[in-house]
Design an enzyme around this catalytic site. Structure first.
Site, short mmCIF file in Angstrom:
data_model
loop_
_atom_site.label_atom_id
_atom_site.label_comp_id
_atom_site.label_asym_id
_atom_site.label_seq_id
_atom_site.Cartn_x
_atom_site.Cartn_y
_atom_site.Cartn_z
NE ARG A 62 -2.48 -1.09 3.63
CZ ARG A 62 -2.28 -2.23 4.29
NH1 ARG A 62 -2.58 -3.38 3.71
NH2 ARG A 62 -1.79 -2.23 5.52
CE LYS A 152 -14.12 10.60 1.67
NZ LYS A 152 -14.05 9.37 0.86
CE LYS A 235 -15.34 11.95 -3.37
NZ LYS A 235 -13.95 11.58 -3.15
C1 5MM Z 1 -17.14 6.91 -3.16
O1 5MM Z 1 -15.80 6.72 -2.84
C2 5MM Z 1 -14.97 7.89 -2.86
C3 5MM Z 1 -14.67 8.31 -4.26
O2 5MM Z 1 -14.15 7.19 -4.93
P1 5MM Z 1 -14.70 6.78 -6.37
O3 5MM Z 1 -14.39 7.95 -7.27
O4 5MM Z 1 -13.92 5.54 -6.70
O5 5MM Z 1 -16.16 6.54 -6.22
C4 5MM Z 1 -13.67 7.55 -2.14
O6 5MM Z 1 -13.03 8.70 -1.67
C5 5MM Z 1 -13.98 6.57 -1.04
O7 5MM Z 1 -14.52 7.24 0.03
C6 5MM Z 1 -12.76 5.75 -0.70
O8 5MM Z 1 -12.08 5.35 -1.83
C7 5MM Z 1 -13.19 4.45 -0.06
O9 5MM Z 1 -13.24 4.58 1.26
P2 5MM Z 1 -13.61 3.31 2.18
O10 5MM Z 1 -13.78 3.93 3.54
O11 5MM Z 1 -14.87 2.70 1.65
O12 5MM Z 1 -12.47 2.37 2.11
#
Ligand code: 5MM
Length: 357
Positions: A62, A152, A235
């Site tokens: 990661r 966020k 968002k």
């Molecule tokens: C909706 O997810 C957010 C935007 O990502 P996409 O553009 O892929 O939809 C993203 O910031 C999201 O919150 C994280 O990737 C995932 O977080 P978790 O807490 O579900 O691991």
């Protein structure tokens, strides 16, 4: 200059100064037609994406992946800010240089995901409420000391014949507003993310209704909690038909439905709307953002930008697959998707504009 009401008893003595600092962050995040890179996948989500490609699910994998993202040459030409995860904000490049320093040197504003995840909502099967308010004030102070300037929090709203419930919308809107108020108190710009999921066979019209209902409740709660609208970014999801809905509208129809819904529910004081991609293909996410900016040029009161994770990262991840020899090619793919989305902010993204027609 942002007008803020006079301090009440017990409030910090200079709210105007605080508002000014928050406004400077918002301005930096929206400047130059750039957008945000969401790279805040929690460990389980990141591991899931790695597992799908046979990449080792370790802390070092990661870290290497996040190093690849942050050190992509010229990333700051298209990306103004990046959202990190708790593990990532404490990590460094292989030579020991902290990621937050690399980002600051590149002119990329540091953001941090501060929710602790969507958990089952008691009494409401199939629904969730996002947690993380306990201890948040102290965690925000810690992240600000590490260099974070924005945060966020994502709420997740599912659609089916009976969902979402009033309770789910109310609980999530309340939590989002309390999170946003705490962020502004700590000097961090809150990104408020109420995501209505694409999963299901619902129509675009149903997604529009639910999205509007959710946004009305979110902005009501933001008002109740005295959140300064000028100092946050929204968002949201785009307004889309469910993934398995038989009828999939065109790019322009999605753009019109999305902006029309937002115009009904998002106050003009909000400076920017940074969409999530939610599982759309990278090309469609760019094409739809592009169509919004092209068709509503001069008519939308807020900037229409991006805060994509998968729609920016996935092509690069598909190339990298954990192999050091693939880093440069993966970085070129990342750079390209980021540039496509900057072009979409300008209404100048041409590829696949008619992909869903
Ligand atoms: C909706 O997810 C957010 C935007 O990502 P996409 O553009 O892929 O939809 C993203 O910031 C999201 O919150 C994280 O990737 C995932 O977080 P978790 O807490 O579900 O691991």
């Amino acid at each position: 200059m942002i007008y803020v009401s006079a301090p009440e008893h017990g409030e910090p003595s200079d709210p105007a100064m605080k508002a000014h600092a928050l406004h400077a962050t918002v301005t930096a995040l929206l400047a130059g037609d750039k957008g945000l890179l969401a790279m805040d996948e929690s460990t389980p989500t990141c591991n899931k994406r790695f597992a799908a490609l046979g990449i080792a699910q370790t802390e070092e994998s990661r870290r290497s992946w996040r190093e690849l993202l942050i050190t992509t040459p010229d990333l700051s030409n298209s990306i103004s800010g990046a959202i990190l995860y708790d593990e990532t904000i404490h990590q460094s490049r292989q030579d020991g240089t902290p990621f937050v320093k690399l980002m600051a040197d590149a002119g990329i504003v540091v953001g941090i995901k501060v929710d602790t995840g969507a958990k089952a909502l008691a009494g409401h099967p199939g629904e969730s409420v996002t947690e993380g308010l306990d201890g948040l004030r102290d965690r925000l102070t810690g992240y600000a000391a590490l260099g974070a300037r924005f945060a966020k929090w994502r709420a997740v709203i599912a659609i089916d014949a009976a969902l979402p419930s009033t309770a789910c919308i109310a609980a999530n809107a309340h939590a989002l507003a309390r999170y946003a108020a705490l962020c502004q108190e700590a000097g961090l710009v809150p990104i408020v993310e109420p995501e209505v999921l694409m999963t299901g066979d619902h129509t675009l019209q149903r997604c529009a209704e639910v999205t509007e209902q959710v946004l009305h409740e979110v902005f009501e709660q933001l008002h109740v909690q005295r959140v300064l609208l000028e100092a946050l970014l929204l968002k949201p999801n785009m307004v889309l038909p469910g993934l398995t809905c038989a009828h999939q509208e065109s790019v322009d129809e999605v753009a019109d439905a999305t902006v029309t819904t937002l115009l009904r529910a998002v106050p003009a004081a909000v400076p920017g709307i940074a969409f999530l991609s939610g599982g759309q293909s990278p090309e469609l996410a760019s094409a739809r953002l592009n169509a919004m900016n092209r068709r509503f040029k001069g008519r939308a009161p807020w900037a229409l930008t991006f805060s994509f994770a998968r729609a920016i990262q996935q092509p690069a991840l598909d190339i990298w697959r954990g192999e050091p020899g693939n880093v440069q090619q993966a970085q070129r793919a990342l750079q390209q998707r980021a540039a496509c989305n900057r072009a979409a902010r300008q209404g100048k993204y041409a590829d696949l504009a008619d992909a869903a027609d």
